[in-house]
Design a protein around this motif. Structure first.
Motif, PDB file in Angstrom:
ATOM      1  N   ARG A 183     -32.162 -29.433  15.280  1.00 32.96           N
ATOM      2  CA  ARG A 183     -30.848 -28.790  15.281  1.00 32.96           C
ATOM      3  C   ARG A 183     -30.140 -28.965  16.616  1.00 32.96           C
ATOM      4  O   ARG A 183     -28.912 -29.020  16.670  1.00 32.96           O
ATOM      5  CB  ARG A 183     -30.979 -27.310  14.922  1.00 32.96           C
ATOM      6  N   ALA A 184     -30.927 -29.076  17.686  1.00 28.46           N
ATOM      7  CA  ALA A 184     -30.324 -29.350  18.990  1.00 28.46           C
ATOM      8  C   ALA A 184     -29.813 -30.791  19.037  1.00 28.46           C
ATOM      9  O   ALA A 184     -28.752 -31.066  19.595  1.00 28.46           O
ATOM     10  CB  ALA A 184     -31.322 -29.087  20.106  1.00 28.46           C
ATOM     11  N   LEU A 185     -30.566 -31.712  18.441  1.00 23.20           N
ATOM     12  CA  LEU A 185     -30.121 -33.113  18.404  1.00 23.20           C
ATOM     13  C   LEU A 185     -28.789 -33.250  17.678  1.00 23.20           C
ATOM     14  O   LEU A 185     -27.972 -34.103  18.001  1.00 23.20           O
ATOM     15  CB  LEU A 185     -31.159 -33.989  17.680  1.00 23.20           C
ATOM     16  N   LEU A 186     -28.580 -32.403  16.683  1.00 25.75           N
ATOM     17  CA  LEU A 186     -27.355 -32.467  15.883  1.00 25.75           C
ATOM     18  C   LEU A 186     -26.263 -31.565  16.447  1.00 25.75           C
ATOM     19  O   LEU A 186     -25.236 -31.372  15.826  1.00 25.75           O
ATOM     20  CB  LEU A 186     -27.670 -32.066  14.446  1.00 25.75           C
ATOM     21  N   SER A 187     -26.525 -30.985  17.605  1.00 28.49           N
ATOM     22  CA  SER A 187     -25.641 -30.024  18.279  1.00 28.49           C
ATOM     23  C   SER A 187     -25.211 -28.867  17.379  1.00 28.49           C
ATOM     24  O   SER A 187     -24.115 -28.344  17.504  1.00 28.49           O
ATOM     25  CB  SER A 187     -24.452 -30.687  18.977  1.00 28.49           C
ATOM     26  N   GLY A 216     -27.769 -43.634  23.021  1.00 28.58           N
ATOM     27  CA  GLY A 216     -27.378 -43.669  24.427  1.00 28.58           C
ATOM     28  C   GLY A 216     -26.293 -42.693  24.817  1.00 28.58           C
ATOM     29  O   GLY A 216     -25.843 -42.678  25.961  1.00 28.58           O
ATOM     30  N   LYS A 217     -25.845 -41.851  23.868  1.00 29.40           N
ATOM     31  CA  LYS A 217     -24.775 -40.904  24.199  1.00 29.40           C
ATOM     32  C   LYS A 217     -25.306 -39.473  24.134  1.00 29.40           C
ATOM     33  O   LYS A 217     -26.153 -39.166  23.289  1.00 29.40           O
ATOM     34  CB  LYS A 217     -23.628 -41.031  23.196  1.00 29.40           C
ATOM     35  N   ASP A 218     -24.752 -38.629  24.998  1.00 24.29           N
ATOM     36  CA  ASP A 218     -25.199 -37.232  25.032  1.00 24.29           C
ATOM     37  C   ASP A 218     -24.892 -36.525  23.706  1.00 24.29           C
ATOM     38  O   ASP A 218     -23.787 -36.603  23.183  1.00 24.29           O
ATOM     39  CB  ASP A 218     -24.495 -36.504  26.183  1.00 24.29           C
ATOM     40  N   CYS A 219     -25.913 -35.834  23.235  1.00 19.24           N
ATOM     41  CA  CYS A 219     -25.838 -35.205  21.909  1.00 19.24           C
ATOM     42  C   CYS A 219     -24.730 -34.182  21.765  1.00 19.24           C
ATOM     43  O   CYS A 219     -24.107 -34.069  20.722  1.00 19.24           O
ATOM     44  CB  CYS A 219     -27.126 -34.478  21.605  1.00 19.24           C
ATOM     45  N   ILE A 220     -24.542 -33.379  22.797  1.00 19.83           N
ATOM     46  CA  ILE A 220     -23.566 -32.294  22.693  1.00 19.83           C
ATOM     47  C   ILE A 220     -22.161 -32.849  22.926  1.00 19.83           C
ATOM     48  O   ILE A 220     -21.248 -32.610  22.134  1.00 19.83           O
ATOM     49  CB  ILE A 220     -23.875 -31.187  23.731  1.00 19.83           C
ATOM     50  N   LYS A 221     -22.039 -33.629  23.987  1.00 24.75           N
ATOM     51  CA  LYS A 221     -20.725 -34.109  24.397  1.00 24.75           C
ATOM     52  C   LYS A 221     -20.102 -35.041  23.361  1.00 24.75           C
ATOM     53  O   LYS A 221     -18.924 -34.946  23.045  1.00 24.75           O
ATOM     54  CB  LYS A 221     -20.871 -34.852  25.731  1.00 24.75           C
ATOM     55  N   TYR A 222     -20.900 -35.957  22.864  1.00 21.26           N
ATOM     56  CA  TYR A 222     -20.356 -36.951  21.930  1.00 21.26           C
ATOM     57  C   TYR A 222     -20.863 -36.738  20.515  1.00 21.26           C
ATOM     58  O   TYR A 222     -20.964 -37.668  19.733  1.00 21.26           O
ATOM     59  CB  TYR A 222     -20.704 -38.361  22.411  1.00 21.26           C
ATOM     60  N   GLY A 223     -21.200 -35.471  20.238  1.00 19.32           N
ATOM     61  CA  GLY A 223     -21.788 -35.143  18.951  1.00 19.32           C
ATOM     62  C   GLY A 223     -21.058 -35.717  17.761  1.00 19.32           C
ATOM     63  O   GLY A 223     -21.666 -36.295  16.859  1.00 19.32           O
ATOM     64  N   ASN A 224     -19.728 -35.593  17.770  1.00 20.13           N
ATOM     65  CA  ASN A 224     -18.971 -36.050  16.599  1.00 20.13           C
ATOM     66  C   ASN A 224     -19.072 -37.552  16.399  1.00 20.13           C
ATOM     67  O   ASN A 224     -19.213 -38.030  15.280  1.00 20.13           O
ATOM     68  CB  ASN A 224     -17.507 -35.597  16.699  1.00 20.13           C
ATOM     69  N   GLU A 225     -19.044 -38.318  17.525  1.00 20.44           N
ATOM     70  CA  GLU A 225     -19.170 -39.780  17.392  1.00 20.44           C
ATOM     71  C   GLU A 225     -20.554 -40.162  16.890  1.00 20.44           C
ATOM     72  O   GLU A 225     -20.706 -41.004  16.013  1.00 20.44           O
ATOM     73  CB  GLU A 225     -18.961 -40.452  18.757  1.00 20.44           C
ATOM     74  N   ILE A 226     -21.550 -39.524  17.486  1.00 24.81           N
ATOM     75  CA  ILE A 226     -22.935 -39.843  17.140  1.00 24.81           C
ATOM     76  C   ILE A 226     -23.205 -39.577  15.666  1.00 24.81           C
ATOM     77  O   ILE A 226     -23.845 -40.372  14.983  1.00 24.81           O
ATOM     78  CB  ILE A 226     -23.890 -38.989  18.000  1.00 24.81           C
ATOM     79  N   ARG A 227     -22.670 -38.464  15.187  1.00 22.99           N
ATOM     80  CA  ARG A 227     -22.999 -38.038  13.825  1.00 22.99           C
ATOM     81  C   ARG A 227     -22.428 -38.968  12.750  1.00 22.99           C
ATOM     82  O   ARG A 227     -22.837 -38.902  11.604  1.00 22.99           O
ATOM     83  CB  ARG A 227     -22.548 -36.597  13.599  1.00 22.99           C
ATOM     84  N   PRO A 278     -19.366 -36.024  11.052  1.00 23.38           N
ATOM     85  CA  PRO A 278     -18.844 -36.563  12.314  1.00 23.38           C
ATOM     86  C   PRO A 278     -17.490 -35.983  12.699  1.00 23.38           C
ATOM     87  O   PRO A 278     -16.510 -36.698  12.857  1.00 23.38           O
ATOM     88  CB  PRO A 278     -18.733 -38.062  12.023  1.00 23.38           C
ATOM     89  N   VAL A 279     -17.444 -34.678  12.851  1.00 19.10           N
ATOM     90  CA  VAL A 279     -16.218 -34.015  13.294  1.00 19.10           C
ATOM     91  C   VAL A 279     -16.588 -32.982  14.342  1.00 19.10           C
ATOM     92  O   VAL A 279     -17.713 -32.494  14.366  1.00 19.10           O
ATOM     93  CB  VAL A 279     -15.505 -33.294  12.126  1.00 19.10           C
ATOM     94  N   ARG A 280     -15.653 -32.692  15.209  1.00 17.05           N
ATOM     95  CA  ARG A 280     -15.866 -31.611  16.165  1.00 17.05           C
ATOM     96  C   ARG A 280     -15.626 -30.294  15.453  1.00 17.05           C
ATOM     97  O   ARG A 280     -14.955 -30.241  14.425  1.00 17.05           O
ATOM     98  CB  ARG A 280     -14.909 -31.756  17.349  1.00 17.05           C
ATOM     99  N   ARG A 281     -16.146 -29.238  16.057  1.00 12.83           N
ATOM    100  CA  ARG A 281     -16.041 -27.954  15.362  1.00 12.83           C
ATOM    101  C   ARG A 281     -14.597 -27.515  15.174  1.00 12.83           C
ATOM    102  O   ARG A 281     -14.246 -26.953  14.149  1.00 12.83           O
ATOM    103  CB  ARG A 281     -16.829 -26.885  16.117  1.00 12.83           C
ATOM    104  N   PHE A 282     -13.749 -27.812  16.185  1.00  7.45           N
ATOM    105  CA  PHE A 282     -12.355 -27.353  16.023  1.00  7.45           C
ATOM    106  C   PHE A 282     -11.676 -28.077  14.872  1.00  7.45           C
ATOM    107  O   PHE A 282     -10.746 -27.564  14.265  1.00  7.45           O
ATOM    108  CB  PHE A 282     -11.578 -27.495  17.345  1.00  7.45           C
ATOM    109  N   GLN A 283     -12.181 -29.284  14.558  1.00  7.72           N
ATOM    110  CA  GLN A 283     -11.595 -30.023  13.440  1.00  7.72           C
ATOM    111  C   GLN A 283     -11.962 -29.399  12.091  1.00  7.72           C
ATOM    112  O   GLN A 283     -11.369 -29.717  11.079  1.00  7.72           O
ATOM    113  CB  GLN A 283     -12.061 -31.486  13.463  1.00  7.72           C
ATOM    114  N   VAL A 284     -12.974 -28.559  12.106  1.00  7.37           N
ATOM    115  CA  VAL A 284     -13.311 -27.819  10.891  1.00  7.37           C
ATOM    116  C   VAL A 284     -12.571 -26.484  10.874  1.00  7.37           C
ATOM    117  O   VAL A 284     -12.012 -26.067   9.855  1.00  7.37           O
ATOM    118  CB  VAL A 284     -14.835 -27.574  10.795  1.00  7.37           C
ATOM    119  N   ILE A 285     -12.532 -25.839  12.039  1.00  3.46           N
ATOM    120  CA  ILE A 285     -11.936 -24.511  12.132  1.00  3.46           C
ATOM    121  C   ILE A 285     -10.413 -24.558  11.955  1.00  3.46           C
ATOM    122  O   ILE A 285      -9.839 -23.706  11.286  1.00  3.46           O
ATOM    123  CB  ILE A 285     -12.307 -23.853  13.489  1.00  3.46           C
TER     124      ILE A 285
END
Lengths: 296, 265
Positions: free
Chosen positions: A47-51, A64-75, B111-118
């Motif tokens: 769950r941490a990996l998926l932020s 190679g990208k930080d999980c929290i910062k670039y979470g949306n791109e990574i996912r 693949p979305v940021r949380r604000f994009q959901v909220i």
């Protein structure tokens, strides 16, 4: 190249420990097992990996990208199957899958149909009419739909019957051959051994070790249960590799590690009503292998 | 867009029920007005005999309720209360429902940021309260016209609805903030509806005891008065500005809090 790199990842829920200094990495193209008893911290790590949760300290990178910062791109390139599958209950299977697909670019919508056929799932049923196993299938399809480069599976086989498990493993192998990396968490050693090349073992929130599956197989324990017709000759099984020998009325239990042929020889001539050879639970293996070896 | 559509679809049923209830209240209320008008009784004299406390609790202050605008202005209190509960619940539930239904893992691993959901969820909230507001407006004009020789008092009702919408926005933001701060939907809706009741009780207390009038800035229910809107055609600019700014702050805090949140399975 490492697809996942976890570095000293720690998560506390208040004072309650989630995981502590977890580090390991997963190479591109491998099926990596993540194994540990229930409550050891597998889901917390994932769950941490998926932020979904924020680590207390440490870091993790995916592609190679930080999980929290670039979470949306990574996912974009991650397919995830949670251990407990729940979806919007009033929706139909097809609606959930279409909704899921709508979050990704360039999804091949015909894959919904083909994956549903492989998994033998009715797309027109409502989610709340599905059995647990069928919900799991929705989860599997939902996770594989967008052809992710990294597949994260958290206890994926629970609720699937053996035939479905087999199909599921085939599906995962196929995706892996097409180039997907897989992180496979489980508390069942045998399924990890079947599928994975390397495995990280987690216990009480910390990584006990990371091993090649071949090395692990040297520690291939079998659990024997022998029902005797007559008197039990306990000393008969006093040979190397036998541990945890217990007698319970006319039943003998022990764990065996070593050349199985030696054990088969030893069993000849014994007057038995029943013989059971099983995979020991992970807890039992931990008790007889990891705990001992890790103590100085 | 997909989240917005899904949220609109998920809420359509409850919105229809809320709107029907609102239309019925306006219909039944205006029927009573007809009763007053027909009875030839001096209603003002009748109510003057009631203890002041009771009149305050029912929102019947010093207005002349034998006139249709005066009578209708009494509704504003009930509109505020209903609209507040609707909006605050919507806000509290909409941001936390995935966790309640255990499908946070589904939507927040996309693949979305949380604000994009909220954001689309909150937009769906704004549209929902707007529809509720428009239905209230249409029903009001329609039923007032029935009892006022065809004159629906569109200008006065529009102003009242504008005030109502500002309040609705405030309560939506308040609910969303609770939803993003508190542990689960249950806690969020309980706290939010409790606070609405608190605001209401405070507004009644302020009406009853002059000494407490300094407290009226703490209850949004005292920011606009039905009588001022319906009879004097005035909407307090200060009240509107304060409520809008506070709403914006709450929306902002919702995003910050939700972004930091550890999502439960």
């Amino acid at each position: 190249m490492n697809v996942i790199e976890i570095n000293q990842l720690t998560k506390y829920y208040g004072k309650h420990r989630g995981i502590e200094n977890v580090s390991f990495s997963v190479e591109e193209g491998e099926i990596f097992g993540f194994i540990g008893p229930n409550g050891a911290g597998k889901s917390t790590t994932i769950r941490a990996l998926l932020s979904l949760i924020h680590p207390t300290s440490g870091s993790a990178t995916i592609f190679g990208k930080d999980c929290i910062k670039y979470g949306n791109e990574i996912r974009r390139d991650i397919g995830y199957l949670p251990s407990e599958v729940f979806y919007y209950e009033h929706m139909k299977v097809r609606e959930v899958l279409n909704y899921s697909a709508s979050f990704y670019d360039n999804v091949d919508y015909t894959r919904i149909q083909s994956l549903a056929e492989v998994m033998d799932l009715d797309l027109n049923k409502r989610i709340d009419d599905l059995s647990y196993g069928n919900k799991k299938k929705v989860g599997i399809i939902q996770g594989l739909l967008h052809e992710p480069r990294l597949i994260i599976l958290d206890e994926p086989t629970g609720g699937l019957d053996p035939l479905m498990q087999q199909k599921f493993f085939e599906l995962i192998r196929m995706e892996n051959q097409k180039g997907a990396t897989v992180l496979f968490s489980s508390h069942i050693l045998s399924e990890v051994q079947k599928l994975c090349s390397r495995v990280a073992i987690i216990k009480d929130g910390t990584i006990v070790r990371v091993e090649n599956i071949r090395d692990m197989q040297k520690h291939n324990y079998k659990k024997f249960t022998l029902d005797y017709r007559g008197v039990i000759d306990v000393h008969h099984f006093n040979l190397e590799g036998v541990t945890n020998l217990t007698v319970d009325e006319s039943t003998l239990h022990f764990l065996f590690k070593g050349d199985i042929n030696r054990m088969v020889e030893r069993l000849q001539g014994q007057n038995l009503i029943n013989l059971l050879v099983e995979e020991p639970s992970l807890e039992e293996i931990f008790m007889h292998y990891y705990q001992k070896e890790d103590q100085p | 867009m997909n989240v917005f559509k899904k949220e609109m679809k998920a809420n359509i049923k409850s919105l229809i029920i809320w709107c029907c209830a609102q239309v019925f209240i306006i219909f039944a209320g205006m029927m009573k007005y007809q009763g007053f008008a027909d009875s030839q009784v001096d209603v003002n004299a009748l109510f003057a005999a009631f203890p002041e406390e009771i009149m305050v609790v029912f929102g019947i202050g010093s207005v002349d309720i034998t006139k249709v605008a005066g009578f209708y202005s009494v509704f504003f209190l009930y509109f505020m209360l209903l609209a507040a509960i609707h909006a605050v619940m919507f806000g509290a539930v909409v941001v936390s429902k995935e966790e309640r239904d255990h499908c946070a893992d589904f939507i927040y691993t996309k693949p979305v940021r949380r604000f994009q959901v909220i954001s689309p969820k909150l937009l769906a909230g704004v549209i929902n309260i707007l529809i509720f507001n428009m239905v209230t407006f249409a029903a009001s004009v329609f039923f007032i016209a029935q009892h006022n020789d065809g004159d629906g008092l569109i200008d006065k009702v529009s102003l009242t609805m504008l005030a109502l919408f500002i309040l609705q926005l405030f309560f939506l933001a308040l609910g969303a903030l609770f939803g993003s701060l508190l542990k689960n939907t249950k806690q969020a809706t309980a706290a939010a509806s409790g606070l609405v009741m608190g605001f209401f009780i405070l507004s009644v207390a302020v009406d009853l005891y002059d000494k407490l009038s300094f407290l009226k800035i703490f209850t949004p229910f005292k920011y606009f008065e039905g009588a001022t809107l319906m009879i004097n055609d005035q909407l307090s600019f200060n009240s509107a500005a304060i409520l809008l700014i506070v709403s914006l702050v709450f929306f902002g805090l919702t995003f910050v809090a939700f972004n930091r949140r550890d999502l439960s399975t």
